[in-house]
Design a protein around this motif. Structure first.
Motif, PDB file in Angstrom:
ATOM      1  N   SER A 166       0.827  -1.208   0.000  1.00  0.00           N
ATOM      2  CA  SER A 166       0.000   0.000   0.000  1.00  0.00           C
ATOM      3  C   SER A 166       0.858   1.254   0.000  1.00  0.00           C
ATOM      4  O   SER A 166       0.522   2.252  -0.645  1.00  0.00           O
ATOM      5  CB  SER A 166      -0.931  -0.003   1.210  1.00  0.00           C
ATOM      6  OG  SER A 166      -0.184  -0.120   2.416  1.00  0.00           O
ATOM      7  N   GLU A 196      -1.963  -5.309  -8.063  1.00  0.00           N
ATOM      8  CA  GLU A 196      -2.063  -4.087  -7.257  1.00  0.00           C
ATOM      9  C   GLU A 196      -1.316  -2.930  -7.914  1.00  0.00           C
ATOM     10  O   GLU A 196      -1.723  -1.776  -7.818  1.00  0.00           O
ATOM     11  CB  GLU A 196      -1.500  -4.342  -5.863  1.00  0.00           C
ATOM     12  CG  GLU A 196      -1.902  -3.319  -4.824  1.00  0.00           C
ATOM     13  CD  GLU A 196      -3.348  -3.442  -4.390  1.00  0.00           C
ATOM     14  OE1 GLU A 196      -3.908  -2.441  -3.911  1.00  0.00           O
ATOM     15  OE2 GLU A 196      -3.934  -4.543  -4.522  1.00  0.00           O
ATOM     16  N   THR A 385      -7.615 -12.690   6.312  1.00  0.00           N
ATOM     17  CA  THR A 385      -8.359 -11.423   6.418  1.00  0.00           C
ATOM     18  C   THR A 385      -7.660 -10.337   5.617  1.00  0.00           C
ATOM     19  O   THR A 385      -8.301  -9.566   4.893  1.00  0.00           O
ATOM     20  CB  THR A 385      -8.485 -11.009   7.890  1.00  0.00           C
ATOM     21  OG1 THR A 385      -9.217 -12.023   8.599  1.00  0.00           O
ATOM     22  CG2 THR A 385      -9.216  -9.679   8.019  1.00  0.00           C
ATOM     23  N   ALA A 386      -6.328 -10.261   5.736  1.00  0.00           N
ATOM     24  CA  ALA A 386      -5.564  -9.277   4.971  1.00  0.00           C
ATOM     25  C   ALA A 386      -5.697  -9.533   3.474  1.00  0.00           C
ATOM     26  O   ALA A 386      -5.789  -8.602   2.672  1.00  0.00           O
ATOM     27  CB  ALA A 386      -4.097  -9.319   5.392  1.00  0.00           C
ATOM     28  N   ARG A 388      -8.202 -10.710   1.839  1.00  0.00           N
ATOM     29  CA  ARG A 388      -9.504 -10.288   1.314  1.00  0.00           C
ATOM     30  C   ARG A 388      -9.555  -8.799   0.981  1.00  0.00           C
ATOM     31  O   ARG A 388     -10.464  -8.352   0.280  1.00  0.00           O
ATOM     32  CB  ARG A 388     -10.611 -10.645   2.319  1.00  0.00           C
ATOM     33  CG  ARG A 388     -10.780 -12.150   2.522  1.00  0.00           C
ATOM     34  CD  ARG A 388     -11.928 -12.484   3.463  1.00  0.00           C
ATOM     35  NE  ARG A 388     -11.825 -13.868   3.896  1.00  0.00           N
ATOM     36  CZ  ARG A 388     -11.518 -14.260   5.134  1.00  0.00           C
ATOM     37  NH1 ARG A 388     -11.304 -13.337   6.089  1.00  0.00           N
ATOM     38  NH2 ARG A 388     -11.427 -15.543   5.436  1.00  0.00           N
ATOM     39  N   SER A 389      -8.589  -8.048   1.471  1.00  0.00           N
ATOM     40  CA  SER A 389      -8.558  -6.613   1.170  1.00  0.00           C
ATOM     41  C   SER A 389      -7.762  -6.302  -0.093  1.00  0.00           C
ATOM     42  O   SER A 389      -7.730  -5.147  -0.530  1.00  0.00           O
ATOM     43  CB  SER A 389      -7.951  -5.847   2.350  1.00  0.00           C
ATOM     44  OG  SER A 389      -6.563  -6.137   2.477  1.00  0.00           O
ATOM     45  N   THR A 390      -7.115  -7.306  -0.700  1.00  0.00           N
ATOM     46  CA  THR A 390      -6.330  -7.049  -1.910  1.00  0.00           C
ATOM     47  C   THR A 390      -7.245  -6.835  -3.111  1.00  0.00           C
ATOM     48  O   THR A 390      -8.336  -7.390  -3.186  1.00  0.00           O
ATOM     49  CB  THR A 390      -5.363  -8.210  -2.210  1.00  0.00           C
ATOM     50  OG1 THR A 390      -6.106  -9.402  -2.488  1.00  0.00           O
ATOM     51  CG2 THR A 390      -4.423  -8.460  -1.032  1.00  0.00           C
ATOM     52  N   SER A 391      -6.770  -6.062  -4.056  1.00  0.00           N
ATOM     53  CA  SER A 391      -7.541  -5.808  -5.277  1.00  0.00           C
ATOM     54  C   SER A 391      -7.753  -7.092  -6.058  1.00  0.00           C
ATOM     55  O   SER A 391      -8.812  -7.292  -6.673  1.00  0.00           O
ATOM     56  CB  SER A 391      -6.819  -4.780  -6.151  1.00  0.00           C
ATOM     57  OG  SER A 391      -6.698  -3.554  -5.484  1.00  0.00           O
ATOM     58  N   TYR A 393      -8.035 -10.230  -4.950  1.00  0.00           N
ATOM     59  CA  TYR A 393      -9.078 -11.041  -4.320  1.00  0.00           C
ATOM     60  C   TYR A 393     -10.461 -10.547  -4.744  1.00  0.00           C
ATOM     61  O   TYR A 393     -11.340 -11.345  -5.106  1.00  0.00           O
ATOM     62  CB  TYR A 393      -8.950 -10.979  -2.798  1.00  0.00           C
ATOM     63  CG  TYR A 393     -10.060 -11.691  -2.059  1.00  0.00           C
ATOM     64  CD1 TYR A 393      -9.949 -13.040  -1.717  1.00  0.00           C
ATOM     65  CD2 TYR A 393     -11.239 -11.018  -1.717  1.00  0.00           C
ATOM     66  CE1 TYR A 393     -10.973 -13.702  -1.057  1.00  0.00           C
ATOM     67  CE2 TYR A 393     -12.271 -11.671  -1.058  1.00  0.00           C
ATOM     68  CZ  TYR A 393     -12.129 -13.016  -0.732  1.00  0.00           C
ATOM     69  OH  TYR A 393     -13.155 -13.668  -0.080  1.00  0.00           O
ATOM     70  N   GLN A 394     -10.634  -9.257  -4.737  1.00  0.00           N
ATOM     71  CA  GLN A 394     -11.944  -8.685  -5.044  1.00  0.00           C
ATOM     72  C   GLN A 394     -12.289  -8.816  -6.526  1.00  0.00           C
ATOM     73  O   GLN A 394     -13.382  -9.261  -6.886  1.00  0.00           O
ATOM     74  CB  GLN A 394     -11.971  -7.224  -4.598  1.00  0.00           C
ATOM     75  CG  GLN A 394     -11.809  -7.060  -3.089  1.00  0.00           C
ATOM     76  CD  GLN A 394     -11.495  -5.637  -2.670  1.00  0.00           C
ATOM     77  OE1 GLN A 394     -11.855  -4.690  -3.361  1.00  0.00           O
ATOM     78  NE2 GLN A 394     -10.808  -5.478  -1.549  1.00  0.00           N
TER      79      GLN A 394
END
Length: 403
Positions: A166, A196, A385-386, A388-391, A393-394
């Motif tokens: 990030s 990312e 959990t971390a 799931r916040s990646t671009s 994953y989404q």
């Protein structure tokens, strides 16, 4: 007759005046084809390799044609940070210190951005295009806030600090687009990292596994840094340098000539990333997949013990997709993947991951590998959990798998 002689004399004088005025005019500035920054965050256990790589860069610059301007930011355990410039002028490599810095955290966001902006927005270093090499420890996409993660960069000069994905993205927002970004660091050729950073470079060059101790062979790859289609050519030159001395036998050494244990290197085109995300989302099955069980079937580039706190798990993306998809869907997906990747590996690689008290993994087979890694949830909930916040994953629809 006298009149004719005067005219000849006058024309001769005017010609001499013209030539004199031309000599007084400065030569027009030539814009280099490419400026490349090698950012060496080497204030850590890799410090001894930094000076060796710097000497390789000098050798590599000697083989360039003057179209490359090479900037090297270098922070080691034995020397305060400095920024060097290398150019090729009149057949000779010219090197000078552009800036010197007080001791600092070279993986800090503000410190890194200061160097990047000074290089890439400085008219003295202007070029038609730009490239970046990030040199340090690496641990893929995993944030440093999680236990025992090194991530993209490490500085141990005054405490221990890391560069997160990030943070790097924030920094890259403020500099020009790159022809290529190369990571001279372990485990960095992951789909999560590339996706990312997809907006910032045409190509990504890195290894899906541990890089050899000597790192990139800069004497061999620097001559290609300003070329058209630089990334695939850099990857091929990198591989050839190690393959030339590959025996598959364990050895020790700090150069490609003494490293006989091989390497893996991959160049990947960012132009295909969004298409791959869309296609992956479309064809992944809508069913819960047990990640722990899947991990046991997919090639894992991470040879650290799964019981250790440092273990992450970097799984072969193609291998994973082949297990998840029906044959026809996999073949469709694989065609898009193949169009983006250029991967080179020796039959075996070396891992310095510890085994027991005094041994290491050593040589391991690379048979069937494809060069890009993908995370699979393997029981660590904080890491899941971390993730799931990646671009990636989404956008790739991994929630469909229950991950």
């Amino acid at each position: 007759m006298k009149r004719m002689n005067f005219r000849i004399w006058l024309m001769a004088c005017l010609s001499l005046l013209f030539l004199a005025s031309c000599e007084d005019e400065p030569e027009p500035l030539v814009t280099p084809k490419r400026t490349v920054l090698v950012y060496m965050a080497a204030d850590n256990s890799l410090s001894r390799f930094a000076e060796i790589d710097l000497e390789e860069m000098r050798e590599g610059m000697q083989a360039t044609n003057g179209e490359l301007r090479l900037l090297v930011y270098m922070d080691t355990r034995t020397h305060t940070p400095r920024l060097l410039e290398m150019t090729k002028e009149n057949g000779q490599v010219v090197e000078k210190v552009v800036r010197e810095y007080n001791d600092r955290n070279s993986v800090g966001t503000e410190e890194t951005r200061e160097v990047f902006e000074y290089v890439f927005y400085n008219s003295d270093f202007a070029a038609e295009s730009y490239g970046l090499v990030y040199w340090s420890h690496g641990d893929g996409w995993v944030p440093s806030a999680l236990p025992s993660s090194r991530w993209i960069g490490q500085d141990t000069g005054n405490g221990t600090y890391y560069m997160n994905l990030s943070d790097l993205r924030i920094i890259l927002d403020s500099v020009p687009h790159f022809d290529f970004i190369m990571f001279d660091a372990c485990f960095m050729q992951s789909i999560e990292v590339m996706y990312e950073l997809r907006e910032y470079a045409d190509y990504f060059i890195a290894s899906p596994t541990e890089t050899p101790g000597p790192g990139a062979p800069y004497d061999k790859i620097v001559p290609y840094m300003s070329s058209d289609g630089a990334a695939p050519r850099i990857a091929k030159a990198y591989f050839d340098a190690y393959n030339q001395y590959y025996t598959g036998l364990e050895s020790s050494g700090e150069s490609t000539e003494t490293w006989t244990m091989g390497c893996s290197i991959c160049a990947f085109s960012s132009a295909m990333l969004e298409q791959l995300a869309m296609l992956t989302n479309q064809i992944l099955p809508q069913e819960n997949i047990d990640g722990v069980s899947l991990c046991k079937e997919v090639f894992n580039y991470d040879k650290r013990s799964s019981d250790s706190s440092s273990f992450i798990g970097y799984y072969d993306w193609v291998d994973m997709m082949q297990l998840l998809l029906e044959e026809a869907e996999f073949e469709e997906w694989k065609q898009v993947f193949d169009a983006a990747v250029e991967y080179h590996t020796t039959p075996m690689n070396y891992s310095a991951a510890p085994v027991g008290i005094s041994d290491v993994v050593g040589m391991f087979s690379m048979e069937g590998t494809n060069g890009i890694t993908h995370y699979i949830p393997n029981g660590n909930e904080a890491r899941a959990t971390a993730y799931r916040s990646t671009s990636w994953y989404q956008d790739a629809g991994l929630a469909k798998l229950g991950w």
